[in-house]
Design a protein around this motif. Structure first.
Motif, PDB file in Angstrom:
ATOM      1  N   SER A 101       0.821  -1.214   0.000  1.00 33.29           N
ATOM      2  CA  SER A 101       0.000   0.000   0.000  1.00 33.29           C
ATOM      3  C   SER A 101       0.857   1.269   0.000  1.00 33.29           C
ATOM      4  O   SER A 101       0.322   2.373  -0.127  1.00 33.29           O
ATOM      5  CB  SER A 101      -0.935   0.008   1.200  1.00 33.29           C
ATOM      6  OG  SER A 101      -0.202  -0.044   2.406  1.00 33.29           O
ATOM      7  N   LYS A 102       2.151   1.123   0.128  1.00 34.14           N
ATOM      8  CA  LYS A 102       3.070   2.256   0.058  1.00 34.14           C
ATOM      9  C   LYS A 102       4.420   1.729  -0.430  1.00 34.14           C
ATOM     10  O   LYS A 102       5.039   0.909   0.226  1.00 34.14           O
ATOM     11  CB  LYS A 102       3.209   2.901   1.427  1.00 34.14           C
ATOM     12  CG  LYS A 102       3.966   4.191   1.439  1.00 34.14           C
ATOM     13  CD  LYS A 102       3.924   4.800   2.839  1.00 34.14           C
ATOM     14  CE  LYS A 102       4.605   6.127   2.911  1.00 34.14           C
ATOM     15  NZ  LYS A 102       4.596   6.659   4.282  1.00 34.14           N
ATOM     16  N   VAL A 103       4.827   2.199  -1.616  1.00 40.29           N
ATOM     17  CA  VAL A 103       6.049   1.700  -2.248  1.00 40.29           C
ATOM     18  C   VAL A 103       6.943   2.873  -2.626  1.00 40.29           C
ATOM     19  O   VAL A 103       6.506   3.830  -3.264  1.00 40.29           O
ATOM     20  CB  VAL A 103       5.731   0.862  -3.516  1.00 40.29           C
ATOM     21  CG1 VAL A 103       6.999   0.318  -4.144  1.00 40.29           C
ATOM     22  CG2 VAL A 103       4.765  -0.257  -3.196  1.00 40.29           C
ATOM     23  N   ASN A 104       8.191   2.796  -2.238  1.00 42.42           N
ATOM     24  CA  ASN A 104       9.202   3.784  -2.579  1.00 42.42           C
ATOM     25  C   ASN A 104       9.915   3.323  -3.850  1.00 42.42           C
ATOM     26  O   ASN A 104      10.314   2.162  -3.956  1.00 42.42           O
ATOM     27  CB  ASN A 104      10.192   3.903  -1.414  1.00 42.42           C
ATOM     28  CG  ASN A 104      11.122   5.052  -1.559  1.00 42.42           C
ATOM     29  OD1 ASN A 104      10.721   6.132  -1.969  1.00 42.42           O
ATOM     30  ND2 ASN A 104      12.375   4.835  -1.222  1.00 42.42           N
ATOM     31  N   ILE A 105      10.088   4.227  -4.820  1.00 41.07           N
ATOM     32  CA  ILE A 105      10.738   3.902  -6.090  1.00 41.07           C
ATOM     33  C   ILE A 105      12.018   4.725  -6.185  1.00 41.07           C
ATOM     34  O   ILE A 105      11.989   5.933  -5.937  1.00 41.07           O
ATOM     35  CB  ILE A 105       9.849   4.265  -7.298  1.00 41.07           C
ATOM     36  CG1 ILE A 105       8.443   3.729  -7.102  1.00 41.07           C
ATOM     37  CG2 ILE A 105      10.457   3.774  -8.596  1.00 41.07           C
ATOM     38  CD1 ILE A 105       7.392   4.721  -7.450  1.00 41.07           C
TER      39      ILE A 105
ATOM     40  N   LEU B 218       1.974  -1.429  -5.770  1.00 41.93           N
ATOM     41  CA  LEU B 218       3.120  -1.979  -6.480  1.00 41.93           C
ATOM     42  C   LEU B 218       2.954  -1.800  -7.983  1.00 41.93           C
ATOM     43  O   LEU B 218       3.920  -1.491  -8.688  1.00 41.93           O
ATOM     44  CB  LEU B 218       3.321  -3.461  -6.131  1.00 41.93           C
ATOM     45  CG  LEU B 218       4.560  -4.122  -6.717  1.00 41.93           C
ATOM     46  CD1 LEU B 218       5.834  -3.387  -6.310  1.00 41.93           C
ATOM     47  CD2 LEU B 218       4.634  -5.578  -6.290  1.00 41.93           C
ATOM     48  N   TYR B 219       1.743  -1.941  -8.478  1.00 41.24           N
ATOM     49  CA  TYR B 219       1.496  -1.765  -9.910  1.00 41.24           C
ATOM     50  C   TYR B 219       1.873  -0.346 -10.348  1.00 41.24           C
ATOM     51  O   TYR B 219       2.576  -0.157 -11.342  1.00 41.24           O
ATOM     52  CB  TYR B 219       0.029  -2.056 -10.255  1.00 41.24           C
ATOM     53  CG  TYR B 219      -0.286  -1.804 -11.694  1.00 41.24           C
ATOM     54  CD1 TYR B 219       0.081  -2.721 -12.678  1.00 41.24           C
ATOM     55  CD2 TYR B 219      -0.908  -0.622 -12.096  1.00 41.24           C
ATOM     56  CE1 TYR B 219      -0.188  -2.477 -14.014  1.00 41.24           C
ATOM     57  CE2 TYR B 219      -1.173  -0.375 -13.431  1.00 41.24           C
ATOM     58  CZ  TYR B 219      -0.808  -1.304 -14.381  1.00 41.24           C
ATOM     59  OH  TYR B 219      -1.058  -1.053 -15.703  1.00 41.24           O
ATOM     60  N   ALA B 220       1.416   0.655  -9.597  1.00 39.02           N
ATOM     61  CA  ALA B 220       1.726   2.052  -9.934  1.00 39.02           C
ATOM     62  C   ALA B 220       3.228   2.310  -9.828  1.00 39.02           C
ATOM     63  O   ALA B 220       3.811   3.041 -10.638  1.00 39.02           O
ATOM     64  CB  ALA B 220       0.955   2.999  -9.024  1.00 39.02           C
TER      65      ALA B 220
ATOM     66  N   LEU C  21       5.688   0.034 -10.220  1.00 38.80           N
ATOM     67  CA  LEU C  21       6.331  -0.622 -11.359  1.00 38.80           C
ATOM     68  C   LEU C  21       6.148   0.197 -12.629  1.00 38.80           C
ATOM     69  O   LEU C  21       7.074   0.333 -13.433  1.00 38.80           O
ATOM     70  CB  LEU C  21       5.764  -2.031 -11.565  1.00 38.80           C
ATOM     71  CG  LEU C  21       6.260  -3.107 -10.618  1.00 38.80           C
ATOM     72  CD1 LEU C  21       5.428  -4.373 -10.779  1.00 38.80           C
ATOM     73  CD2 LEU C  21       7.727  -3.407 -10.828  1.00 38.80           C
ATOM     74  N   ASP C  22       4.967   0.765 -12.806  1.00 39.94           N
ATOM     75  CA  ASP C  22       4.664   1.557 -13.989  1.00 39.94           C
ATOM     76  C   ASP C  22       5.644   2.722 -14.135  1.00 39.94           C
ATOM     77  O   ASP C  22       6.255   2.900 -15.186  1.00 39.94           O
ATOM     78  CB  ASP C  22       3.226   2.058 -13.905  1.00 39.94           C
ATOM     79  CG  ASP C  22       2.727   2.647 -15.206  1.00 39.94           C
ATOM     80  OD1 ASP C  22       3.071   2.106 -16.276  1.00 39.94           O
ATOM     81  OD2 ASP C  22       1.988   3.650 -15.152  1.00 39.94           O
ATOM     82  N   ILE C  23       5.832   3.500 -13.083  1.00 40.61           N
ATOM     83  CA  ILE C  23       6.731   4.655 -13.161  1.00 40.61           C
ATOM     84  C   ILE C  23       8.192   4.219 -13.172  1.00 40.61           C
ATOM     85  O   ILE C  23       9.013   4.773 -13.900  1.00 40.61           O
ATOM     86  CB  ILE C  23       6.439   5.679 -12.045  1.00 40.61           C
ATOM     87  CG1 ILE C  23       7.201   6.991 -12.298  1.00 40.61           C
ATOM     88  CG2 ILE C  23       6.827   5.161 -10.680  1.00 40.61           C
ATOM     89  CD1 ILE C  23       6.667   7.825 -13.390  1.00 40.61           C
ATOM     90  N   GLY C  24       8.542   3.212 -12.382  1.00 40.78           N
ATOM     91  CA  GLY C  24       9.919   2.753 -12.316  1.00 40.78           C
ATOM     92  C   GLY C  24      10.420   2.190 -13.630  1.00 40.78           C
ATOM     93  O   GLY C  24      11.555   2.439 -14.037  1.00 40.78           O
TER      94      GLY C  24
END
Length: 107
Positions: free
Chosen positions: A51-55, A79-81, A83-86
């Motif tokens: 629910s909270k991912v650092n990229i 995680l989907y969002a 992965l999308d930006i990363g």
């Protein structure tokens, strides 16, 4: 007996490695890699979901990831969002690097 090469999970044609709550995306032979750190999770139907991912987009020199330099950083709520930006960042910087090297070789 020949040594069997270790196989990795891949996503969109690049390796995706997991070490606890940290995921690394990209080829470690290249100069850039993306790191995803799962900071928080929530329970959804008996399943833990990020629910909270650092990229972080990292520029590395050599094989040692601990000496990598932070290039970009963001945070997303899934995680989907993330992965999308990363993945976009990584593909973009690798394309710029390829173009730069081609221009250097042409001179």
């Amino acid at each position: 007996m020949a040594k069997k090469e270790k196989e990795f999970l891949s996503y969109e044609g690049r390796p995706l490695l997991r070490d606890g709550n940290v995921l690394y995306y990209g080829d470690f032979k290249e100069n850039f890699i993306t790191r995803f750190t799962i900071l928080e999770t929530k329970k959804v139907n008996d399943l833990e979901v990020a629910s909270k991912v650092n990229i972080e987009l990292l520029e590395k020199h050599g094989d040692d990831i601990s000496t990598a330099r932070l290039t970009k950083k963001a945070e997303r709520s899934s995680l989907y969002a993330a992965l999308d930006i990363g993945i976009y960042w990584l593909e973009d910087i690798l394309e710029m690097e390829r173009e730069f090297l081609q221009k250097q070789a042409a001179q």
